[in-house]
Design a protein around this motif. Structure first.
Motif, PDB file in Angstrom:
ATOM      1  N   PRO A 194       1.176  -0.973   0.031  1.00  0.00           N
ATOM      2  CA  PRO A 194      -0.013   0.060  -0.315  1.00  0.00           C
ATOM      3  C   PRO A 194       1.360   1.354   0.120  1.00  0.00           C
ATOM      4  N   TRP A 195       1.823   1.054   0.716  1.00  0.00           N
ATOM      5  CA  TRP A 195       2.802   2.585   0.335  1.00  0.00           C
ATOM      6  C   TRP A 195       3.346   2.856  -1.057  1.00  0.00           C
ATOM      7  N   SER A 196       3.815   1.637  -1.013  1.00  0.00           N
ATOM      8  CA  SER A 196       4.349   1.967  -2.478  1.00  0.00           C
ATOM      9  C   SER A 196       3.276   2.339  -3.866  1.00  0.00           C
ATOM     10  N   VAL A 197       1.666   1.717  -3.300  1.00  0.00           N
ATOM     11  CA  VAL A 197       0.949   2.106  -4.147  1.00  0.00           C
ATOM     12  C   VAL A 197       0.292   4.047  -4.002  1.00  0.00           C
ATOM     13  N   VAL A 198       0.999   4.608  -3.133  1.00  0.00           N
ATOM     14  CA  VAL A 198       1.194   5.897  -2.641  1.00  0.00           C
ATOM     15  C   VAL A 198       1.921   6.622  -2.798  1.00  0.00           C
ATOM     16  N   LEU A 199       2.603   6.371  -2.463  1.00  0.00           N
ATOM     17  CA  LEU A 199       3.894   6.768  -2.879  1.00  0.00           C
ATOM     18  C   LEU A 199       4.508   7.017  -3.699  1.00  0.00           C
ATOM     19  N   ASP A 200       4.625   5.624  -4.741  1.00  0.00           N
ATOM     20  CA  ASP A 200       5.008   5.705  -6.576  1.00  0.00           C
ATOM     21  C   ASP A 200       3.704   5.948  -7.402  1.00  0.00           C
ATOM     22  N   TYR A 201       3.110   5.930  -7.095  1.00  0.00           N
ATOM     23  CA  TYR A 201       1.906   6.354  -7.948  1.00  0.00           C
ATOM     24  C   TYR A 201       0.856   7.089  -7.451  1.00  0.00           C
ATOM     25  N   LEU A 202       0.344   7.009  -6.784  1.00  0.00           N
ATOM     26  CA  LEU A 202      -1.146   8.395  -6.541  1.00  0.00           C
ATOM     27  C   LEU A 202      -0.680  10.032  -6.268  1.00  0.00           C
ATOM     28  N   LEU A 203       0.763  10.168  -5.109  1.00  0.00           N
ATOM     29  CA  LEU A 203       1.326  11.245  -4.393  1.00  0.00           C
ATOM     30  C   LEU A 203       1.382  11.553  -6.419  1.00  0.00           C
ATOM     31  N   PRO A 204       2.710  10.988  -6.014  1.00  0.00           N
ATOM     32  CA  PRO A 204       2.915  11.642  -7.892  1.00  0.00           C
ATOM     33  C   PRO A 204       2.620  12.391  -8.870  1.00  0.00           C
ATOM     34  N   LEU A 205       1.805  11.596  -9.373  1.00  0.00           N
ATOM     35  CA  LEU A 205       0.896  11.995 -10.396  1.00  0.00           C
ATOM     36  C   LEU A 205      -0.112  12.986  -9.278  1.00  0.00           C
ATOM     37  N   ALA A 206      -0.641  12.711  -8.145  1.00  0.00           N
ATOM     38  CA  ALA A 206      -1.927  13.925  -8.174  1.00  0.00           C
ATOM     39  C   ALA A 206      -0.576  15.112  -7.810  1.00  0.00           C
ATOM     40  N   VAL A 207       0.364  15.109  -7.379  1.00  0.00           N
ATOM     41  CA  VAL A 207       1.050  16.034  -7.501  1.00  0.00           C
ATOM     42  C   VAL A 207       1.125  17.355  -8.386  1.00  0.00           C
ATOM     43  N   CYS A 208       1.378  16.293  -9.967  1.00  0.00           N
ATOM     44  CA  CYS A 208       1.609  17.081 -11.381  1.00  0.00           C
ATOM     45  C   CYS A 208       0.506  18.060 -11.399  1.00  0.00           C
ATOM     46  N   GLY A 209      -0.555  17.535 -10.509  1.00  0.00           N
ATOM     47  CA  GLY A 209      -1.280  18.525 -11.186  1.00  0.00           C
ATOM     48  C   GLY A 209      -1.643  19.671 -10.800  1.00  0.00           C
ATOM     49  N   LEU A 210      -0.711  19.837  -9.625  1.00  0.00           N
ATOM     50  CA  LEU A 210      -0.777  21.567  -8.453  1.00  0.00           C
ATOM     51  C   LEU A 210       0.374  22.539  -8.883  1.00  0.00           C
ATOM     52  N   ALA A 211       0.851  21.829 -10.339  1.00  0.00           N
ATOM     53  CA  ALA A 211       1.796  23.031 -11.352  1.00  0.00           C
ATOM     54  C   ALA A 211       1.333  24.316 -11.722  1.00  0.00           C
ATOM     55  N   ALA A 212       0.124  24.655 -11.491  1.00  0.00           N
ATOM     56  CA  ALA A 212      -0.875  25.704 -12.094  1.00  0.00           C
ATOM     57  C   ALA A 212      -1.168  26.841 -10.693  1.00  0.00           C
ATOM     58  N   LEU A 213      -0.265  26.011  -9.701  1.00  0.00           N
ATOM     59  CA  LEU A 213      -0.419  26.697  -7.833  1.00  0.00           C
ATOM     60  C   LEU A 213       0.563  28.250  -8.139  1.00  0.00           C
TER      61      LEU A 213
END
Length: 183
Positions: A85-104
């Motif tokens: 589960p931590w790999s799912v969060v740290l290697d997939y979910l979080l890295p791709l979600a933070v790419c959506g923060l670019a327009a900040l």
């Protein structure tokens, strides 16, 4: 700040999100043709481009949603490897979600009318940190006698740096024409 993350699920917005999400999936498939690194991961991630574009074209909330759904779809379509589960969060979910923060972070406007999307740097730093901690903590066994934090830095920095430079160039080139076409 509340408006920055605001999301309105109109038919038009959902259609744009679906299109950009589909592009993310297709580019994830393209990523599989790039030689992979010894313990997983590719040398470059093309799939972050539509996520970053979603953030700039539609807003941060939309970008985070498209990034998160892109990670989920990688698992649904069998494109991701599961290490817990931590790999799912740290290697997939979080890295791709933070790419959506670019327009900040606002773009830098150039004299020739172009724009440099520097928020990509924020996204890529956050993406790197997620992969870095995953490598140092979850994959420390691969470090051998080396310090796992140094090992993770050496392993993840080239991948994230190449993706950052590629994203900065491609998104800066595509942003203005796409912005005109969509709005």
């Amino acid at each position: 700040m509340k408006k920055l993350f605001a999301v309105k699920f109109s038919v038009k917005n959902m259609a744009y999100m679906a299109l950009l999400l589909a592009m993310t999936v297709v580019l994830t498939y393209v990523d599989s043709f790039v030689p992979s690194m010894p313990q997983g991961g590719d040398w470059i991630s093309f799939a972050v481009i539509p996520i970053i574009l979603t953030s700039y074209l539609m807003g941060v909330g939309y970008g985070v949603i498209v990034g998160s759904l892109g990670a989920v779809l990688q698992f649904v379509l069998g494109m991701a490897q599961y290490y817990g589960p931590w790999s799912v969060v740290l290697d997939y979910l979080l890295p791709l979600a933070v790419c959506g923060l670019a327009a900040l972070i606002p773009n830098i406007k150039l004299k020739n009318g172009g724009e440099i999307c520097i928020g990509i740097t924020l996204s890529m730093v956050l993406k790197f940190l997620s992969h870095y901690f995953s490598g140092a903590v979850l994959f420390a066994v691969y470090a051998g006698d080396q310090n796992p934090f140094i090992y993770s830095l050496i392993y993840n920095l080239p991948y994230c740096a190449v993706t950052w430079i590629f994203s900065l160039v491609v998104v800066s080139l595509l942003f203005k024409p796409l912005k005109r076409a969509i709005h």
